[in-house]
Design a protein around this motif. Structure first.
Motif, short mmCIF file in Angstrom:
data_model
loop_
_atom_site.label_atom_id
_atom_site.label_comp_id
_atom_site.label_asym_id
_atom_site.label_seq_id
_atom_site.Cartn_x
_atom_site.Cartn_y
_atom_site.Cartn_z
N HIS A 193 0.84 -1.20 0.00
CA HIS A 193 0.00 0.00 0.00
C HIS A 193 0.88 1.25 0.00
CE1 HIS A 193 -3.38 2.61 0.80
NE2 HIS A 193 -2.71 3.13 1.82
N ASP B 200 2.42 1.74 -3.38
CA ASP B 200 1.45 2.36 -4.31
C ASP B 200 1.38 3.86 -4.12
OD1 ASP B 200 0.78 -0.02 -5.55
OD2 ASP B 200 -1.06 -0.32 -4.39
N LYS B 201 1.67 4.33 -2.92
CA LYS B 201 1.66 5.76 -2.62
C LYS B 201 2.99 6.43 -2.96
CE LYS B 201 -2.42 5.79 -0.73
NZ LYS B 201 -3.54 6.42 -1.39
#
Length: 60
Positions: free
Chosen positions: A20, A23-24
């Motif tokens: 996650h 992805d950022k």
């Protein structure tokens, strides 16, 4: 310690959190090794238990 059901769950949870963050935009260089780890864990996973139910009772 990580070679237990709880340990593998902890690894998968941590990998999900890291993916996650990747992805950022954080640590994109870790994406490939983490995805390989997840695939290894998934391949080694035991099949889920199958729930067996009793046949319906005849209501005569």
């Amino acid at each position: 310690m990580l070679d237990t059901d709880a340990g593998r769950l902890a690894l998968l949870y941590t990998a999900a959190r890291l993916l996650h963050r990747i992805d950022k935009g954080d640590h994109p260089d870790l994406a490939t090794p983490i995805k390989k780890l997840v695939e290894t864990l998934r391949a080694a996973a035991r099949p889920p238990l199958r729930v067996v139910t009793a046949p319906p009772r005849d209501e005569r």
